[in-house]
Design a protein around this motif. Structure first.
Motif, PDB file in Angstrom:
ATOM      1  N   SER A 108      33.028  43.760  35.586  1.00 54.15           N
ATOM      2  CA  SER A 108      32.894  43.291  36.968  1.00 54.15           C
ATOM      3  C   SER A 108      34.235  43.160  37.679  1.00 54.15           C
ATOM      4  O   SER A 108      34.351  42.430  38.650  1.00 54.15           O
ATOM      5  CB  SER A 108      32.140  41.957  37.033  1.00 54.15           C
ATOM      6  OG  SER A 108      30.842  42.115  36.551  1.00 54.15           O
ATOM      7  N   GLU A 109      35.239  43.844  37.178  1.00 52.97           N
ATOM      8  CA  GLU A 109      36.542  43.844  37.836  1.00 52.97           C
ATOM      9  C   GLU A 109      36.728  45.204  38.482  1.00 52.97           C
ATOM     10  O   GLU A 109      36.872  46.211  37.788  1.00 52.97           O
ATOM     11  CB  GLU A 109      37.663  43.572  36.828  1.00 52.97           C
ATOM     12  CG  GLU A 109      37.668  42.149  36.339  1.00 52.97           C
ATOM     13  CD  GLU A 109      38.880  41.853  35.485  1.00 52.97           C
ATOM     14  OE1 GLU A 109      39.920  42.530  35.645  1.00 52.97           O
ATOM     15  OE2 GLU A 109      38.785  40.932  34.667  1.00 52.97           O
ATOM     16  N   THR A 110      36.721  45.236  39.785  1.00 56.57           N
ATOM     17  CA  THR A 110      36.802  46.515  40.485  1.00 56.57           C
ATOM     18  C   THR A 110      38.135  47.213  40.259  1.00 56.57           C
ATOM     19  O   THR A 110      38.189  48.439  40.217  1.00 56.57           O
ATOM     20  CB  THR A 110      36.565  46.321  41.996  1.00 56.57           C
ATOM     21  OG1 THR A 110      37.510  45.376  42.505  1.00 56.57           O
ATOM     22  CG2 THR A 110      35.156  45.848  42.269  1.00 56.57           C
ATOM     23  N   THR A 111      39.193  46.449  40.064  1.00 54.81           N
ATOM     24  CA  THR A 111      40.498  47.062  39.807  1.00 54.81           C
ATOM     25  C   THR A 111      40.475  47.828  38.487  1.00 54.81           C
ATOM     26  O   THR A 111      40.936  48.969  38.410  1.00 54.81           O
ATOM     27  CB  THR A 111      41.611  45.996  39.775  1.00 54.81           C
ATOM     28  OG1 THR A 111      41.577  45.264  41.000  1.00 54.81           O
ATOM     29  CG2 THR A 111      42.968  46.620  39.586  1.00 54.81           C
ATOM     30  N   MET A 112      39.920  47.210  37.445  1.00 58.14           N
ATOM     31  CA  MET A 112      39.843  47.869  36.142  1.00 58.14           C
ATOM     32  C   MET A 112      38.958  49.110  36.223  1.00 58.14           C
ATOM     33  O   MET A 112      39.283  50.157  35.658  1.00 58.14           O
ATOM     34  CB  MET A 112      39.300  46.887  35.101  1.00 58.14           C
ATOM     35  CG  MET A 112      39.158  47.475  33.723  1.00 58.14           C
ATOM     36  SD  MET A 112      40.740  48.058  33.101  1.00 58.14           S
ATOM     37  CE  MET A 112      40.193  49.364  32.049  1.00 58.14           C
ATOM     38  N   THR A 113      37.854  49.000  36.928  1.00 57.72           N
ATOM     39  CA  THR A 113      36.957  50.140  37.080  1.00 57.72           C
ATOM     40  C   THR A 113      37.660  51.267  37.826  1.00 57.72           C
ATOM     41  O   THR A 113      37.568  52.436  37.435  1.00 57.72           O
ATOM     42  CB  THR A 113      35.673  49.715  37.826  1.00 57.72           C
ATOM     43  OG1 THR A 113      35.074  48.634  37.121  1.00 57.72           O
ATOM     44  CG2 THR A 113      34.690  50.859  37.908  1.00 57.72           C
ATOM     45  N   PHE A 114      38.395  50.923  38.876  1.00 59.64           N
ATOM     46  CA  PHE A 114      39.124  51.940  39.622  1.00 59.64           C
ATOM     47  C   PHE A 114      40.172  52.620  38.744  1.00 59.64           C
ATOM     48  O   PHE A 114      40.321  53.845  38.781  1.00 59.64           O
ATOM     49  CB  PHE A 114      39.785  51.313  40.860  1.00 59.64           C
ATOM     50  CG  PHE A 114      40.582  52.299  41.656  1.00 59.64           C
ATOM     51  CD1 PHE A 114      39.948  53.234  42.467  1.00 59.64           C
ATOM     52  CD2 PHE A 114      41.966  52.314  41.586  1.00 59.64           C
ATOM     53  CE1 PHE A 114      40.676  54.161  43.196  1.00 59.64           C
ATOM     54  CE2 PHE A 114      42.705  53.232  42.312  1.00 59.64           C
ATOM     55  CZ  PHE A 114      42.060  54.161  43.113  1.00 59.64           C
ATOM     56  N   VAL A 115      40.892  51.846  37.942  1.00 56.57           N
ATOM     57  CA  VAL A 115      41.901  52.419  37.051  1.00 56.57           C
ATOM     58  C   VAL A 115      41.236  53.354  36.044  1.00 56.57           C
ATOM     59  O   VAL A 115      41.707  54.475  35.809  1.00 56.57           O
ATOM     60  CB  VAL A 115      42.704  51.308  36.338  1.00 56.57           C
ATOM     61  CG1 VAL A 115      43.535  51.864  35.194  1.00 56.57           C
ATOM     62  CG2 VAL A 115      43.581  50.571  37.327  1.00 56.57           C
ATOM     63  N   ALA A 116      40.127  52.910  35.449  1.00 53.35           N
ATOM     64  CA  ALA A 116      39.437  53.737  34.449  1.00 53.35           C
ATOM     65  C   ALA A 116      38.941  55.037  35.066  1.00 53.35           C
ATOM     66  O   ALA A 116      39.100  56.117  34.482  1.00 53.35           O
ATOM     67  CB  ALA A 116      38.280  52.957  33.840  1.00 53.35           C
ATOM     68  N   VAL A 117      38.352  54.951  36.246  1.00 57.11           N
ATOM     69  CA  VAL A 117      37.852  56.155  36.904  1.00 57.11           C
ATOM     70  C   VAL A 117      39.020  57.050  37.322  1.00 57.11           C
ATOM     71  O   VAL A 117      38.944  58.283  37.212  1.00 57.11           O
ATOM     72  CB  VAL A 117      36.952  55.781  38.102  1.00 57.11           C
ATOM     73  CG1 VAL A 117      36.616  56.999  38.940  1.00 57.11           C
ATOM     74  CG2 VAL A 117      35.672  55.118  37.609  1.00 57.11           C
ATOM     75  N   SER A 118      40.116  56.461  37.778  1.00 58.21           N
ATOM     76  CA  SER A 118      41.293  57.252  38.168  1.00 58.21           C
ATOM     77  C   SER A 118      41.879  58.003  36.975  1.00 58.21           C
ATOM     78  O   SER A 118      42.205  59.193  37.076  1.00 58.21           O
ATOM     79  CB  SER A 118      42.371  56.355  38.777  1.00 58.21           C
ATOM     80  OG  SER A 118      41.891  55.753  39.946  1.00 58.21           O
TER      81      SER A 118
END
Length: 175
Positions: free
Chosen positions: A131-141
């Protein structure tokens, strides 16, 4: 069975086993928080009436259980974030290994690459669970960058043409 079919089956099997290896390795050496034990809920106390001593105790117990549940959810989100980071690192290592092995064995390389991609999908899924959008963004990036790099190297980069047996013989003999 045709040898090419067996190579494809082997490639997918190796990829799946590598992703399972990473996921189960993380679970074995870094287990998640234990879920609190659920118990029966308190009885409903109609509005305006004063709860009895037993009902008050049940309400207080429910409050404690609710707090335990919320604490577990927070710990679970933190755990998912940490697992996503480790899985993301493992996927990058596997994908890098597939680039190193690229010229040695095509079937093994494809299996390792597929394992890295499956592990990357697992890491992205765990980042969503955090539920951390920053972590999700990093993983997807990271996933996007790695997939673009691999795709470019595998499918769009010019490769030297394979030599025919006649050309290889001429090169060896110098004729």
């Amino acid at each position: 069975m045709d040898n090419n079919v067996m190579k494809i089956v082997y490639t997918f099997f190796l990829g799946a086993l590598l992703a399972l290896f990473v996921g189960l390795g993380i679970q074995s050496f870094y287990p998640g928080p234990e879920m609190p034990e659920p118990t029966a809920g308190a009885e409903f106390v109609p509005g305006g009436s004063t709860p009895t001593g037993e009902q008050r105790e049940e309400m207080e117990e429910n409050d404690r259980q609710w707090q335990q549940w919320q604490q577990w959810q927070e710990e679970q989100q933190s755990y998912s974030r940490n697992v996503a980071v480790v899985a993301l690192g493992a996927s990058v290592v596997l994908l890098g290994l597939s680039l190193v092995l690229e010229k040695r064995n095509r079937v093994l390389t494809n299996g390792v690459m597929l394992g890295g991609l499956f592990t990357l999908i697992y890491a992205i899924g765990r980042s969503f669970a955090s539920s951390e959008t920053t972590m999700t963004f990093v993983a997807v990036s990271v996933g996007l960058a790695v997939v673009l790099l691999l795709g470019h190297r595998r499918f769009f980069q010019d490769r030297p043409a394979e030599k025919t047996p006649e050309e290889a013989r001429r090169e060896q003999t110098g004729v």
